[in-house]
Design a protein around this motif. Structure first.
Motif, short mmCIF file in Angstrom:
data_model
loop_
_atom_site.label_atom_id
_atom_site.label_comp_id
_atom_site.label_asym_id
_atom_site.label_seq_id
_atom_site.Cartn_x
_atom_site.Cartn_y
_atom_site.Cartn_z
N LEU A 72 47.52 30.99 25.23
CA LEU A 72 47.49 32.73 26.04
C LEU A 72 48.59 32.82 26.07
CD1 LEU A 72 45.32 30.15 28.65
CD2 LEU A 72 44.27 31.70 27.39
N GLU A 73 48.49 34.02 26.97
CA GLU A 73 49.66 35.33 26.49
C GLU A 73 50.36 35.10 28.62
OE1 GLU A 73 48.39 39.10 25.45
OE2 GLU A 73 48.77 38.85 23.44
N GLN A 126 42.10 40.19 49.56
CA GLN A 126 41.68 41.91 50.79
C GLN A 126 43.03 41.90 50.21
OE1 GLN A 126 39.56 41.03 54.35
NE2 GLN A 126 38.64 39.24 53.63
N HIS A 127 43.93 41.23 50.13
CA HIS A 127 45.62 42.08 50.02
C HIS A 127 46.07 42.04 48.19
CE1 HIS A 127 45.54 42.01 54.28
NE2 HIS A 127 44.18 40.94 54.56
N THR A 128 45.71 41.46 47.56
CA THR A 128 46.28 41.23 46.21
C THR A 128 45.50 41.32 44.96
OG1 THR A 128 47.87 41.14 44.74
CG2 THR A 128 46.48 39.08 45.84
N ARG A 129 45.52 42.09 43.68
CA ARG A 129 44.61 41.86 42.60
C ARG A 129 44.68 41.02 41.81
NH1 ARG A 129 46.97 44.26 38.20
NH2 ARG A 129 48.52 45.65 38.51
N HIS A 130 46.76 40.12 42.28
CA HIS A 130 46.93 39.14 41.62
C HIS A 130 46.31 37.91 41.79
CE1 HIS A 130 49.19 42.87 40.09
NE2 HIS A 130 50.54 42.83 41.35
N VAL A 131 44.89 37.82 41.59
CA VAL A 131 44.12 36.33 41.89
C VAL A 131 42.88 36.53 41.28
CG1 VAL A 131 42.91 38.29 44.16
CG2 VAL A 131 42.65 35.15 44.24
N THR A 132 42.68 35.16 40.63
CA THR A 132 41.14 34.98 39.88
C THR A 132 40.11 33.68 40.87
OG1 THR A 132 40.41 34.64 37.62
CG2 THR A 132 42.76 33.69 38.49
N SER A 133 39.28 33.44 40.23
CA SER A 133 38.52 32.65 40.63
C SER A 133 37.34 32.97 41.72
CB SER A 133 39.28 31.41 41.07
OG SER A 133 40.15 30.85 39.38
N THR A 134 37.80 34.25 41.48
CA THR A 134 36.92 34.59 43.12
C THR A 134 35.31 34.59 43.16
OG1 THR A 134 36.72 36.86 42.31
CG2 THR A 134 38.68 37.06 43.38
N SER A 135 34.21 34.76 44.36
CA SER A 135 32.86 34.49 44.48
C SER A 135 32.65 35.48 43.10
CB SER A 135 32.97 34.53 45.62
OG SER A 135 32.96 34.19 46.14
N ARG A 136 33.28 36.35 42.98
CA ARG A 136 32.74 37.60 41.73
C ARG A 136 33.54 36.86 39.92
NH1 ARG A 136 33.97 43.77 41.06
NH2 ARG A 136 33.08 43.92 38.47
N GLY A 283 40.35 23.85 29.84
CA GLY A 283 39.10 25.54 29.68
C GLY A 283 39.32 25.85 30.99
N GLY A 284 40.02 25.62 32.00
CA GLY A 284 39.55 26.14 33.49
C GLY A 284 40.78 27.16 33.26
N LEU A 285 41.79 27.31 32.55
CA LEU A 285 42.64 27.89 32.61
C LEU A 285 41.94 29.24 31.58
CD1 LEU A 285 45.53 29.29 33.26
CD2 LEU A 285 46.65 28.01 30.78
N ILE A 286 41.47 28.94 30.60
CA ILE A 286 41.35 30.13 29.98
C ILE A 286 40.25 30.87 29.98
CG2 ILE A 286 40.32 30.14 27.50
CD1 ILE A 286 41.50 27.36 26.43
N TYR A 287 39.54 29.49 30.69
CA TYR A 287 38.11 31.03 31.36
C TYR A 287 39.13 31.73 32.40
CZ TYR A 287 34.37 32.08 34.94
OH TYR A 287 33.41 33.11 35.43
N LEU A 290 41.65 34.37 31.03
CA LEU A 290 40.94 35.82 30.22
C LEU A 290 39.85 36.20 31.19
CD1 LEU A 290 40.27 34.18 27.03
CD2 LEU A 290 41.83 35.60 26.95
N GLN A 291 39.05 36.04 31.93
CA GLN A 291 38.10 36.88 32.23
C GLN A 291 38.76 37.36 33.49
OE1 GLN A 291 38.19 36.63 36.36
NE2 GLN A 291 35.78 37.92 36.10
N HIS A 292 40.20 37.32 33.97
CA HIS A 292 41.10 38.04 34.76
C HIS A 292 41.18 39.62 33.46
CE1 HIS A 292 43.66 39.12 37.93
NE2 HIS A 292 44.81 39.60 37.37
#
Length: 340
Positions: A72-73, A126-136, A283-287, A290-292
């Motif tokens: 991963l990069e 709500q305060h940063t876009r530098h986050v993943t694993s949100t409900s969406r 696997g979780g990190l890969i998800y 790449l999803q981000h």
């Protein structure tokens, strides 16, 4: 503090507190050499500040190695929030944490981890876009379990001569989101399951739905099995517990399973094949990585095949060099990170 950072080659440590919400947080950035640091946020009660800092630093290093070997990069980082005894407004606390992340300018991307949830990530978002694993974004746990399952098959092939898991006794320590999903996959291919968890309800569910045999938590490590799959918190393998094991393979989802690298050598000396945790559980990190980045689910699933391929490579090196797979994995990761 700087000596600790130098010993594990940490790039930076960031601290924040917000008395209004009770936030006390540490973000450790181990490396951004391959890309922005990505790692989960833990929300746990720590006995003291030093324990929280040490946890963040050791896990950040593990995330760097994990991302490098997963192809991963991404760099490696980790956040820990010291959970206060009483929280007036959990949402406000995680929003404050989101503001903290934003001040780092994209050098660190956070995700779910022990004690946090997608709802917490939504507050951060709500305060940063530098986050993943949100409900969406969705739960990464099933992808972690998929990777661990593939890694177990690769480990069985390397140690037992076949990747057919039917009839093998697999002892699973911890039936959280990843552990239970792994148990379901193992059950589907006919493995015999031995399970333990502090939550008696999760154990009973596995007994009823998957035909698993319940084993007291204190007895699981010493229970004879073919494969031990640690899927709870880390640090379970130490000089004392290694002597209790009666298995051919240790391959599970838990982070930082080894108390230190000497334990990996002890496993090697006992003829027990150890799947380096940050390789098999990537696997979780890969998800989330790449999803981000906006990759498709097809691309993400295809990338998961790298886990078993990397493990097979590590096992081949370990056999040829007569070294523990854990030491081989570290060497390969450091070569990718530091060119040596």
């Amino acid at each position: 503090m700087f000596a600790m950072m130098e010993a594990s080659r940490q790039e930076a440590l960031h601290f924040a507190q917000d008395p209004a919400t009770g936030l006390k947080a540490v973000i450790a950035i181990h490396s951004t050499r391959l890309g922005p640091a990505l790692g989960g946020c833990r929300y746990l009660a720590y006995p003291d500040e030093q324990s929280a800092i040490h946890d963040a630093m050791r896990l950040a290093q593990s995330m760097s190695y994990k991302a490098a070997l997963a192809g991963l990069e991404q760099g490696g980082g980790k956040a820990v929030i010291m959970r206060p005894a009483h929280v007036a407004n959990r949402g406000a606390l995680f929003e404050a944490f989101g503001r903290f992340i934003e001040t780092l300018g994209g050098r660190y991307i956070t995700a779910v981890d022990s004690g946090t949830s997608s709802a917490d990530m939504d507050c951060i978002a709500q305060h940063t876009r530098h986050v993943t694993s949100t409900s969406r974004g969705g739960d990464p746990s099933p992808h972690t379990a998929m990777g661990v399952f593939a890694g177990i098959r690769a480990s069985a092939m390397a140690r037992l001569g076949s990747n057919d898991l039917e009839g093998l006794r697999v002892a699973i320590q911890g039936l959280g989101h990843v552990g239970y999903a792994l148990a379901e996959q193992l059950h589907a291919v006919g493995a015999e399951l031995l399970v333990s968890d502090l939550d008696a309800g999760r154990v009973q569910l596995a007994v009823e739905q998957l035909g698993a045999k319940a084993v007291p938590c204190a007895d699981l490590l010493a229970t004879p099995c073919d494969i031990l799959a640690p899927c709870g918190l880390g640090g379970i393998l130490n000089a004392e517990t290694v002597g209790q094991l009666h298995c051919a393979v240790v391959a599970g989802a838990a982070n930082t399973q080894l108390a230190d690298l000497a334990v990996a050598d002890s496993l090697q000396n006992r003829g027990i094949l150890y799947a380096p945790d940050y390789v098999i559980n990537s696997g979780g990190l890969i998800y989330v990585a790449l999803q981000h980045r906006g990759e498709s689910l097809t691309t993400i699933t295809a990338h998961l095949t790298k886990i078993s391929e990397r493990l097979t490579e590590i096992y081949a090196h370990a056999q040829a060099e007569k070294r523990s797979p854990a030491r081989v994995a570290d060497s390969l990761a450091e070569r990718l990170l530091y060119g040596r």
